[in-house]
Design a protein around this motif. Structure first.
Motif, PDB file in Angstrom:
ATOM      1  N   MET A   1      35.852  53.425  46.183  1.00 22.71           N
ATOM      2  CA  MET A   1      34.873  52.963  45.225  1.00 22.71           C
ATOM      3  C   MET A   1      34.777  51.444  45.315  1.00 22.71           C
ATOM      4  O   MET A   1      35.737  50.730  45.057  1.00 22.71           O
ATOM      5  CB  MET A   1      35.321  53.394  43.831  1.00 22.71           C
ATOM      6  N   SER A   2      33.628  50.956  45.739  1.00 26.04           N
ATOM      7  CA  SER A   2      33.471  49.513  45.822  1.00 26.04           C
ATOM      8  C   SER A   2      33.296  48.945  44.423  1.00 26.04           C
ATOM      9  O   SER A   2      32.638  49.531  43.574  1.00 26.04           O
ATOM     10  CB  SER A   2      32.262  49.164  46.678  1.00 26.04           C
ATOM     11  N   LYS A   3      33.894  47.810  44.197  1.00 23.12           N
ATOM     12  CA  LYS A   3      33.829  47.195  42.877  1.00 23.12           C
ATOM     13  C   LYS A   3      32.805  46.073  42.897  1.00 23.12           C
ATOM     14  O   LYS A   3      33.147  44.899  42.860  1.00 23.12           O
ATOM     15  CB  LYS A   3      35.202  46.690  42.472  1.00 23.12           C
ATOM     16  N   VAL A   4      31.528  46.467  42.990  1.00 24.35           N
ATOM     17  CA  VAL A   4      30.421  45.516  43.000  1.00 24.35           C
ATOM     18  C   VAL A   4      29.390  45.993  41.989  1.00 24.35           C
ATOM     19  O   VAL A   4      29.010  47.159  41.982  1.00 24.35           O
ATOM     20  CB  VAL A   4      29.779  45.414  44.405  1.00 24.35           C
ATOM     21  N   CYS A   5      28.937  45.090  41.140  1.00 25.95           N
ATOM     22  CA  CYS A   5      27.907  45.411  40.160  1.00 25.95           C
ATOM     23  C   CYS A   5      26.553  45.414  40.863  1.00 25.95           C
ATOM     24  O   CYS A   5      26.223  44.465  41.583  1.00 25.95           O
ATOM     25  CB  CYS A   5      27.921  44.381  39.039  1.00 25.95           C
ATOM     26  N   ILE A   6      25.757  46.463  40.653  1.00 26.81           N
ATOM     27  CA  ILE A   6      24.474  46.532  41.350  1.00 26.81           C
ATOM     28  C   ILE A   6      23.419  45.637  40.715  1.00 26.81           C
ATOM     29  O   ILE A   6      22.444  45.287  41.359  1.00 26.81           O
ATOM     30  CB  ILE A   6      23.949  47.977  41.437  1.00 26.81           C
ATOM     31  N   LEU A   7      23.609  45.245  39.460  1.00 31.62           N
ATOM     32  CA  LEU A   7      22.613  44.411  38.784  1.00 31.62           C
ATOM     33  C   LEU A   7      22.897  42.921  38.965  1.00 31.62           C
ATOM     34  O   LEU A   7      22.018  42.161  39.346  1.00 31.62           O
ATOM     35  CB  LEU A   7      22.560  44.761  37.298  1.00 31.62           C
ATOM     36  N   THR A   8      24.130  42.506  38.723  1.00 28.41           N
ATOM     37  CA  THR A   8      24.462  41.082  38.800  1.00 28.41           C
ATOM     38  C   THR A   8      25.059  40.684  40.142  1.00 28.41           C
ATOM     39  O   THR A   8      25.105  39.500  40.461  1.00 28.41           O
ATOM     40  CB  THR A   8      25.454  40.694  37.692  1.00 28.41           C
ATOM     41  N   GLY A   9      25.556  41.646  40.915  1.00 28.99           N
ATOM     42  CA  GLY A   9      26.155  41.335  42.208  1.00 28.99           C
ATOM     43  C   GLY A   9      27.578  40.809  42.119  1.00 28.99           C
ATOM     44  O   GLY A   9      28.111  40.295  43.099  1.00 28.99           O
ATOM     45  N   LYS A  10      28.199  40.937  40.954  1.00 27.54           N
ATOM     46  CA  LYS A  10      29.572  40.455  40.808  1.00 27.54           C
ATOM     47  C   LYS A  10      30.506  41.278  41.680  1.00 27.54           C
ATOM     48  O   LYS A  10      30.375  42.492  41.771  1.00 27.54           O
ATOM     49  CB  LYS A  10      30.029  40.562  39.356  1.00 27.54           C
ATOM     50  N   LYS A  11      31.457  40.596  42.331  1.00 24.57           N
ATOM     51  CA  LYS A  11      32.459  41.277  43.137  1.00 24.57           C
ATOM     52  C   LYS A  11      33.778  40.533  43.004  1.00 24.57           C
ATOM     53  O   LYS A  11      33.883  39.601  42.210  1.00 24.57           O
ATOM     54  CB  LYS A  11      32.008  41.363  44.587  1.00 24.57           C
ATOM     55  N   HIS A  12      34.770  40.944  43.768  1.00 21.55           N
ATOM     56  CA  HIS A  12      36.099  40.358  43.623  1.00 21.55           C
ATOM     57  C   HIS A  12      36.111  38.886  44.041  1.00 21.55           C
ATOM     58  O   HIS A  12      35.248  38.433  44.797  1.00 21.55           O
ATOM     59  CB  HIS A  12      37.117  41.145  44.444  1.00 21.55           C
ATOM     60  N   GLN A  13      37.099  38.164  43.505  1.00 16.25           N
ATOM     61  CA  GLN A  13      37.326  36.771  43.869  1.00 16.25           C
ATOM     62  C   GLN A  13      38.797  36.602  44.184  1.00 16.25           C
ATOM     63  O   GLN A  13      39.638  37.347  43.681  1.00 16.25           O
ATOM     64  CB  GLN A  13      36.977  35.833  42.714  1.00 16.25           C
ATOM     65  N   TYR A  14      39.111  35.612  45.001  1.00 17.85           N
ATOM     66  CA  TYR A  14      40.498  35.312  45.318  1.00 17.85           C
ATOM     67  C   TYR A  14      40.906  34.024  44.627  1.00 17.85           C
ATOM     68  O   TYR A  14      40.097  33.114  44.451  1.00 17.85           O
ATOM     69  CB  TYR A  14      40.694  35.169  46.829  1.00 17.85           C
ATOM     70  N   GLY A  15      42.171  33.967  44.235  1.00 16.35           N
ATOM     71  CA  GLY A  15      42.684  32.778  43.577  1.00 16.35           C
ATOM     72  C   GLY A  15      44.194  32.777  43.624  1.00 16.35           C
ATOM     73  O   GLY A  15      44.808  33.529  44.377  1.00 16.35           O
ATOM     74  N   ASN A  16      44.786  31.938  42.806  1.00 13.91           N
ATOM     75  CA  ASN A  16      46.233  31.814  42.758  1.00 13.91           C
ATOM     76  C   ASN A  16      46.760  32.257  41.408  1.00 13.91           C
ATOM     77  O   ASN A  16      46.159  31.971  40.379  1.00 13.91           O
ATOM     78  CB  ASN A  16      46.664  30.357  42.976  1.00 13.91           C
ATOM     79  N   THR A  17      47.900  32.943  41.434  1.00 15.72           N
ATOM     80  CA  THR A  17      48.675  33.174  40.234  1.00 15.72           C
ATOM     81  C   THR A  17      49.719  32.074  40.206  1.00 15.72           C
ATOM     82  O   THR A  17      50.461  31.901  41.176  1.00 15.72           O
ATOM     83  CB  THR A  17      49.356  34.550  40.265  1.00 15.72           C
ATOM     84  N   VAL A  18      49.778  31.319  39.127  1.00 17.20           N
ATOM     85  CA  VAL A  18      50.672  30.168  39.047  1.00 17.20           C
ATOM     86  C   VAL A  18      51.730  30.447  37.995  1.00 17.20           C
ATOM     87  O   VAL A  18      51.421  30.711  36.834  1.00 17.20           O
ATOM     88  CB  VAL A  18      49.891  28.881  38.694  1.00 17.20           C
ATOM     89  N   SER A  19      52.994  30.379  38.401  1.00 23.49           N
ATOM     90  CA  SER A  19      54.091  30.625  37.474  1.00 23.49           C
ATOM     91  C   SER A  19      54.416  29.357  36.686  1.00 23.49           C
ATOM     92  O   SER A  19      53.874  28.278  36.943  1.00 23.49           O
ATOM     93  CB  SER A  19      55.327  31.082  38.244  1.00 23.49           C
TER      94      SER A  19
END
Length: 74
Positions: A1-19
């Protein structure tokens, strides 16, 4: 199941988890995608779509006309 919104086009993003010790590690942030059944009054039918929470708010505010135009193009 792709996690992309068909209306807004939002999808995953990459970033950092900072402790607390300022250690960084890469992580993937997923959008809040919901599977919804929406009634299209123009076409007199139900459609199953994957929408972000923001898109659900847009549809409840503006109606299903934008979604109907988008689905007719496919």
């Amino acid at each position: 199941m792709s996690k992309v919104c068909i209306l807004t086009g939002k999808k995953h993003q990459y970033g950092n988890t900072v402790s607390h010790a300022n250690n960084h590690r890469r992580t993937r942030f997923e959008p809040n995608i919901q599977a919804k059944r929406i009634w299209l009054e123009e076409e007199k039918r139900w459609v199953k779509v994957k929408l972000s929470a923001k898109a659900i708010k847009i549809i409840s505010k503006r109606g299903t006309a934008e979604l109907a135009k988008l689905l007719q193009g496919k």
